[in-house]
Design a protein around this motif. Structure first.
Motif, PDB file in Angstrom:
ATOM      1  N   ALA A 464       0.816  -1.218   0.000  1.00 37.51           N
ATOM      2  CA  ALA A 464       0.000   0.000   0.000  1.00 37.51           C
ATOM      3  C   ALA A 464       0.849   1.266   0.000  1.00 37.51           C
ATOM      4  CB  ALA A 464      -0.920   0.002   1.217  1.00 37.51           C
ATOM      5  N   ASP A 465       2.074   1.206   0.566  1.00 37.48           N
ATOM      6  CA  ASP A 465       2.978   2.354   0.598  1.00 37.48           C
ATOM      7  C   ASP A 465       2.299   3.579   1.211  1.00 37.48           C
ATOM      8  OD1 ASP A 465       5.324   3.747   0.273  1.00 37.48           O
ATOM      9  OD2 ASP A 465       4.864   4.354  -1.787  1.00 37.48           O
ATOM     10  N   VAL A 466       1.787   3.419   2.440  1.00 39.21           N
ATOM     11  CA  VAL A 466       1.066   4.502   3.113  1.00 39.21           C
ATOM     12  C   VAL A 466       1.964   5.088   4.200  1.00 39.21           C
ATOM     13  CG1 VAL A 466      -1.337   3.948   2.646  1.00 39.21           C
ATOM     14  CG2 VAL A 466      -0.109   2.608   4.340  1.00 39.21           C
ATOM     15  N   GLN A 467       2.626   6.182   3.898  1.00 41.30           N
ATOM     16  CA  GLN A 467       3.568   6.802   4.822  1.00 41.30           C
ATOM     17  C   GLN A 467       2.909   7.239   6.126  1.00 41.30           C
ATOM     18  OE1 GLN A 467       6.954   7.228   4.321  1.00 41.30           O
ATOM     19  NE2 GLN A 467       6.686   5.912   2.543  1.00 41.30           N
ATOM     20  N   ASN A 468       1.695   7.749   6.034  1.00 39.08           N
ATOM     21  CA  ASN A 468       1.042   8.298   7.216  1.00 39.08           C
ATOM     22  C   ASN A 468       0.760   7.243   8.277  1.00 39.08           C
ATOM     23  OD1 ASN A 468       0.558  10.875   8.021  1.00 39.08           O
ATOM     24  ND2 ASN A 468      -1.256  11.197   6.773  1.00 39.08           N
ATOM     25  N   LEU A 469       0.794   5.978   7.890  1.00 34.54           N
ATOM     26  CA  LEU A 469       0.551   4.911   8.850  1.00 34.54           C
ATOM     27  C   LEU A 469       1.569   4.953   9.992  1.00 34.54           C
ATOM     28  CD1 LEU A 469      -1.661   2.731   8.807  1.00 34.54           C
ATOM     29  CD2 LEU A 469       0.057   1.130   7.973  1.00 34.54           C
ATOM     30  N   HIS A 470       2.774   5.420   9.696  1.00 37.32           N
ATOM     31  CA  HIS A 470       3.836   5.472  10.697  1.00 37.32           C
ATOM     32  C   HIS A 470       3.718   6.687  11.617  1.00 37.32           C
ATOM     33  CE1 HIS A 470       5.813   2.175   8.627  1.00 37.32           C
ATOM     34  NE2 HIS A 470       5.700   2.844   7.497  1.00 37.32           N
ATOM     35  N   PHE A 471       2.699   7.527  11.387  1.00 38.65           N
ATOM     36  CA  PHE A 471       2.531   8.748  12.174  1.00 38.65           C
ATOM     37  C   PHE A 471       1.177   8.810  12.883  1.00 38.65           C
ATOM     38  CE2 PHE A 471       5.637   9.583   8.973  1.00 38.65           C
ATOM     39  CZ  PHE A 471       6.527  10.483   9.529  1.00 38.65           C
ATOM     40  N   VAL A 472       0.366   7.784  12.745  1.00 41.18           N
ATOM     41  CA  VAL A 472      -1.024   7.834  13.213  1.00 41.18           C
ATOM     42  C   VAL A 472      -1.169   8.362  14.641  1.00 41.18           C
ATOM     43  CG1 VAL A 472      -2.998   6.397  13.861  1.00 41.18           C
ATOM     44  CG2 VAL A 472      -1.987   6.175  11.579  1.00 41.18           C
ATOM     45  N   PRO A 473      -0.453   7.817  15.637  1.00 38.60           N
ATOM     46  CA  PRO A 473      -0.721   8.287  17.006  1.00 38.60           C
ATOM     47  C   PRO A 473      -0.320   9.735  17.245  1.00 38.60           C
ATOM     48  CG  PRO A 473       1.186   6.840  16.977  1.00 38.60           C
ATOM     49  CD  PRO A 473       0.563   6.753  15.614  1.00 38.60           C
ATOM     50  N   LEU A 474       0.579  10.281  16.415  1.00 38.14           N
ATOM     51  CA  LEU A 474       0.970  11.672  16.593  1.00 38.14           C
ATOM     52  C   LEU A 474      -0.155  12.621  16.204  1.00 38.14           C
ATOM     53  CD1 LEU A 474       3.696  10.141  16.657  1.00 38.14           C
ATOM     54  CD2 LEU A 474       4.726  12.169  15.609  1.00 38.14           C
ATOM     55  N   TRP A 475      -1.063  12.155  15.337  1.00 32.92           N
ATOM     56  CA  TRP A 475      -2.213  12.982  14.968  1.00 32.92           C
ATOM     57  C   TRP A 475      -3.307  12.945  16.040  1.00 32.92           C
ATOM     58  CZ3 TRP A 475      -1.063  16.281  11.515  1.00 32.92           C
ATOM     59  CH2 TRP A 475      -0.223  15.970  10.451  1.00 32.92           C
ATOM     60  N   PHE A 476      -3.168  12.040  16.999  1.00 29.81           N
ATOM     61  CA  PHE A 476      -4.172  11.907  18.075  1.00 29.81           C
ATOM     62  C   PHE A 476      -3.477  11.929  19.434  1.00 29.81           C
ATOM     63  CE2 PHE A 476      -5.729   9.678  14.317  1.00 29.81           C
ATOM     64  CZ  PHE A 476      -6.994  10.216  14.148  1.00 29.81           C
ATOM     65  N   PRO A 477      -2.730  12.986  19.759  1.00 25.24           N
ATOM     66  CA  PRO A 477      -1.911  12.966  20.979  1.00 25.24           C
ATOM     67  C   PRO A 477      -2.708  13.002  22.265  1.00 25.24           C
ATOM     68  CG  PRO A 477      -1.872  15.151  19.979  1.00 25.24           C
ATOM     69  CD  PRO A 477      -2.590  14.249  19.012  1.00 25.24           C
ATOM     70  N   GLU A 478      -3.974  13.374  22.211  1.00 18.93           N
ATOM     71  CA  GLU A 478      -4.750  13.538  23.443  1.00 18.93           C
ATOM     72  C   GLU A 478      -5.738  12.406  23.689  1.00 18.93           C
ATOM     73  OE1 GLU A 478      -6.624  17.355  23.520  1.00 18.93           O
ATOM     74  OE2 GLU A 478      -4.876  18.389  22.719  1.00 18.93           O
ATOM     75  N   VAL A 479      -5.859  11.461  22.782  1.00 15.46           N
ATOM     76  CA  VAL A 479      -6.859  10.406  22.954  1.00 15.46           C
ATOM     77  C   VAL A 479      -6.194   9.146  23.500  1.00 15.46           C
ATOM     78  CG1 VAL A 479      -8.156  11.349  21.022  1.00 15.46           C
ATOM     79  CG2 VAL A 479      -6.637   9.413  20.630  1.00 15.46           C
ATOM     80  N   LYS A 480      -6.964   8.350  24.200  1.00 13.41           N
ATOM     81  CA  LYS A 480      -6.473   7.092  24.740  1.00 13.41           C
ATOM     82  C   LYS A 480      -6.853   5.957  23.790  1.00 13.41           C
ATOM     83  CE  LYS A 480      -4.800   9.320  28.143  1.00 13.41           C
ATOM     84  NZ  LYS A 480      -3.366   9.684  28.076  1.00 13.41           N
ATOM     85  N   PRO A 481      -6.325   4.740  24.026  1.00 13.21           N
ATOM     86  CA  PRO A 481      -6.515   3.665  23.056  1.00 13.21           C
ATOM     87  C   PRO A 481      -7.957   3.400  22.649  1.00 13.21           C
ATOM     88  CG  PRO A 481      -4.795   3.054  24.589  1.00 13.21           C
ATOM     89  CD  PRO A 481      -5.355   4.359  25.082  1.00 13.21           C
ATOM     90  N   ASP A 482      -8.879   3.295  23.595  1.00 13.67           N
ATOM     91  CA  ASP A 482     -10.260   2.962  23.230  1.00 13.67           C
ATOM     92  C   ASP A 482     -10.868   4.014  22.299  1.00 13.67           C
ATOM     93  OD1 ASP A 482     -10.164   0.631  24.685  1.00 13.67           O
ATOM     94  OD2 ASP A 482     -10.997   1.528  26.506  1.00 13.67           O
ATOM     95  N   ARG A 483     -10.593   5.276  22.598  1.00 13.72           N
ATOM     96  CA  ARG A 483     -11.078   6.353  21.735  1.00 13.72           C
ATOM     97  C   ARG A 483     -10.405   6.286  20.364  1.00 13.72           C
ATOM     98  NH1 ARG A 483     -14.562   9.947  19.531  1.00 13.72           N
ATOM     99  NH2 ARG A 483     -13.839  12.109  19.567  1.00 13.72           N
TER     100      ARG A 483
END
Length: 717
Positions: A464-483
């Protein structure tokens, strides 16, 4: 958004060693878990060193890289078969001259160790793909070749270098077909008894004797290649501090078939993991010969601690290697004369080879960490008299170091999957997956769904060559796993129109991930399902149990940044609008981090994720990796020029520029830190001469025009 970054650690050095049989009646030591070292012969290693020996690519005299007697034996064998000269023999002078002109080809002395688990065919195909810039073609990037491709492709950037690489590989393949295949199978592959005896000696005697050192240096396992063309000067490919079980050592098979010579050679090679540190501690400038002698003396120190018989035989063996015979009272003085080392360096070596002190109570751990912080400050030039007291905390910047479960979970999952990419520096800690597997097996939860799907997900992510996959949690720094699961599942289902997905804590992430994964909803859904299961059956409990230690690690990073770096770099970072943000160290990452900048005009919205140091003494590596990540927000088209047609080469240029950027910032604003920074990044790619500026500039080579533009941007900042 800033793209993926690569920083894959690998420390390299040259070396040799030998070991002794146990005394009669001596009980064999009980093998321990660290002895995951395999002794073997490998055609890709032996063919490569055979070729370098034939072309005489060796400028050492005292401890040659290649065995002169081996070259003579091969010449006789070819003459007897009537096939001399082969294509390799005919090209020897031309290749030797070309390799000697370009320092990059010094890496050839280590190259087969970058492919320790590959077959000969896999290594040859990989090198041809690098030469033709076709490493993305199907079947090239595999688990066995990925690391080697990352390193070699990052070194040989120029068209002339790749052309010469292709010419050499072509000569090797011809040599294998017309001569070496039969010669190797008849003389080396069939002599399994030699390797078996060395393996047994290593497992029963040598590894237990030096176990504390191996554990301290994170050298718990790897492969020891006994290669007939290698001379008394061997090779060590250590990997970075995160790699515990994939190191590789190449040592000689002397003409007298001495088991001890091969084994002691391996011990000396492993000592190169501390020689550079000892040189820095001693505060001296050491020549190549001095470093080599220090490694020999280090091996003797290790055996003296727990193997007196081996200690005697070790010294006798290394004297024999330089043509000296000595016994009894003369043995010690002859050994010290033959391998003379500055007394300050010897004392530094003694401190580095001592076993790590046992870790006991929480109070003792905290006390030890305080001492380590002092040592880090001294190593980096900070005066102990200026160290903040326990009552007065150092001035804080706007950068906050914080552990977050959703970040750790996501990078944990991708490290288990090994969702890495081409480049000289890997995205994830190389031994993390193995460590986690052992923990899961001990708890009886292996394999989890993530483990079972790892191979399938790895292939899908690469395709798939999806670069953003390696940055996903940085886009959601305030949410916890369930969210996070809720939001990502909604993106995968194409259903993010509700008010809950437009809230400030997820709004930017929904847009970024939704855009990048718009054509890969099925992959995202399957990945999130596996990660959610991983959280519930294993990682939630595991993360909670790690929180205390993680807090201590993060405190080390925060302290070093605030008390050492900010006083020197604070004004520069403020001018560059890089004075605040969130740092989320994560155990699954390699030293190559991630960084995003949500709003160019907001100086406090940068989010960075970087490696977690394996020990508190490596907080400097993490801090320097963080500084390098910040450089990606400084580098722009004015520095590196517009994107080229080759995405891999352009990204590699940006990575090299970022590493050089960090060094330049320190040269301008904190020059005492620059040597340590260079060394950390040379260790990361396994470069030799890791204390020299020349090696740093060679490994992270930049066009002079690019370098001058970078200087202007930093100086102007």
């Amino acid at each position: 958004m800033t793209g993926s970054r690569y920083w894959h650690g690998i420390g390299i050095a040259l070396a040799t060693l030998t070991l002794a049989a146990p005394a009669a009646g001596q009980n064999a030591r009980r093998p321990t878990l660290l002895q995951k070292w395999d002794v073997l012969a490998a055609p890709q290693v032996d063919l490569w060193y055979h070729a370098l020996a034939i072309i005489e690519f060796d400028d050492r005299e005292d401890f040659p890289l290649y065995n002169p007697e081996y070259v003579s034996r091969v010449w006789d064998a070819k003459q007897e078969l009537g096939i001399y000269p082969t294509r390799l023999d005919s090209l020897a002078g031309e290749l030797r001259k070309a390799f000697s002109k370009d320092p990059a080809f010094q890496q050839f002395h280590f190259l087969p160790l970058y492919f320790p688990k590959a077959t000969l065919e896999q290594m040859m195909q990989s090198l041809k793909a690098i030469a033709k810039k076709r490493i993305k073609q199907e079947g090239i990037l595999t688990d066995e070749t990925r690391r080697g491709i990352q390193i070699v492709s990052g070194t040989f950037q120029k068209g002339g270098q790749r052309k010469l690489l292709a010419k050499f590989v072509d000569a090797l393949e011809n040599e294998w077909d017309v001569f070496y295949r039969d010669y190797w199978e008849q003389n080396f592959a069939s002599d399994s008894g030699y390797y078996t005896r060395i393996q047994q000696r290593w497992t029963d005697e040598v590894a237990p004797a030096i176990e504390p050192f191996l554990t301290k240096q994170r050298l718990q396992g790897g492969r020891i290649f006994i290669s007939p063309a290698v001379g008394p000067e061997g090779r060590l490919f250590q990997g970075n501090v995160f790699r515990r079980t994939e190191s590789a050592v190449a040592v000689w098979w002397p003409q007298w078939d001495d088991l001890d010579a091969s084994l002691f050679s391996a011990v000396r090679e492993l000592c190169f993991s501390v020689v550079d540190d000892a040189i820095v501690t001693a505060g001296i400038r050491a020549s190549e010969k001095a470093s080599s002698n220090a490694a020999v003396r280090c091996g003797a120190m290790l055996l003296a601690q727990d193997d007196p018989e081996g200690f005697v035989e070790y010294r006798r063996s290394f004297l024999r290697a330089v043509g000296v015979e000595a016994e009894g009272p003369q043995l010690a003085s002859a050994f010290e004369d033959a391998y003379e080392v500055d007394e300050s360096l010897l004392e530094a070596l003694r401190r580095h080879v001592q076993p790590a002190p046992p870790r006991t109570t929480a109070r003792a751990e905290r006390s030890g960490r305080a001492t380590e912080r002092t040592d880090i400050g001294r190593a980096l030039g900070a005066s102990p008299r200026r160290r903040p007291s326990t009552e007065a905390k150092p001035a804080r910047t706007g950068w906050t170091v914080k552990a977050e479960p959703q970040t750790d979970l996501w990078f944990h999952a991708l490290a288990v999957i090994a969702a890495d990419e081409p480049g000289p520096l890997g995205l994830y800690s190389a031994d993390y997956a193995l460590k986690i597997r052992e923990i899961k097996q001990a708890r009886g939860v292996y394999p989890t769904m993530l483990d079972s799907l790892a191979g399938t997900l790895r292939k899908q992510i690469a395709k798939a060559d999806v670069q953003n996959l390696h940055f996903v949690p940085l886009w959601f720094p305030e949410v916890k796993p369930d969210r996070l699961f809720e939001v990502l599942n909604a993106i995968a289902d194409g259903n993010t129109r509700g008010a809950t997905f437009s809230r400030s804590d997820v709004r930017v992430g929904v847009f970024q991930v939704g855009q990048s994964m718009s054509r890969n909803h099925r992959l995202l859904r399957q990945l999130v399902r596996a990660i959610e299961d991983e959280w519930n059956v294993f990682y939630r409990d595991y993360w909670e149990k790690q929180r205390a230690d993680r807090g201590a690690h993060n405190a080390e990073i925060q302290t070093m940044w605030d008390s050492v770096m900010v006083p020197k770099l604070g004004e520069f970072l403020k001018r560059r609008r890089l004075s605040a943000g969130l740092i989320m160290p994560s155990p699954g990452l390699g030293p190559e981090g991630r960084i995003i900048d949500i709003d160019n005009f907001d100086p406090a919205d940068q989010i960075v994720s970087i490696q977690v140091p394996p020990t508190t003494t490596r907080a400097d590596a993490t801090v320097f990796a963080f500084l390098k990540e910040l450089c990606f927000l400084i580098i722009n088209e004015r520095v590196v020029g517009p994107p080229t047609g080759d995405d891999l080469l352009y990204e590699d240029l940006r990575r090299r520029t970022a590493v050089r950027c960090g060094a330049l910032i320190l040269e301008f604003y904190a020059p005492t830190l620059t040597p340590r920074y260079r060394r950390v990044f040379l260790d990361a790619v396994g470069a030799e001469e890791s204390a020299t500026q020349a090696a740093f500039e060679r490994v992270y080579m930049l066009d002079p025009k690019v370098y001058q533009r970078l200087r202007q941007v930093i100086r102007g900042g």
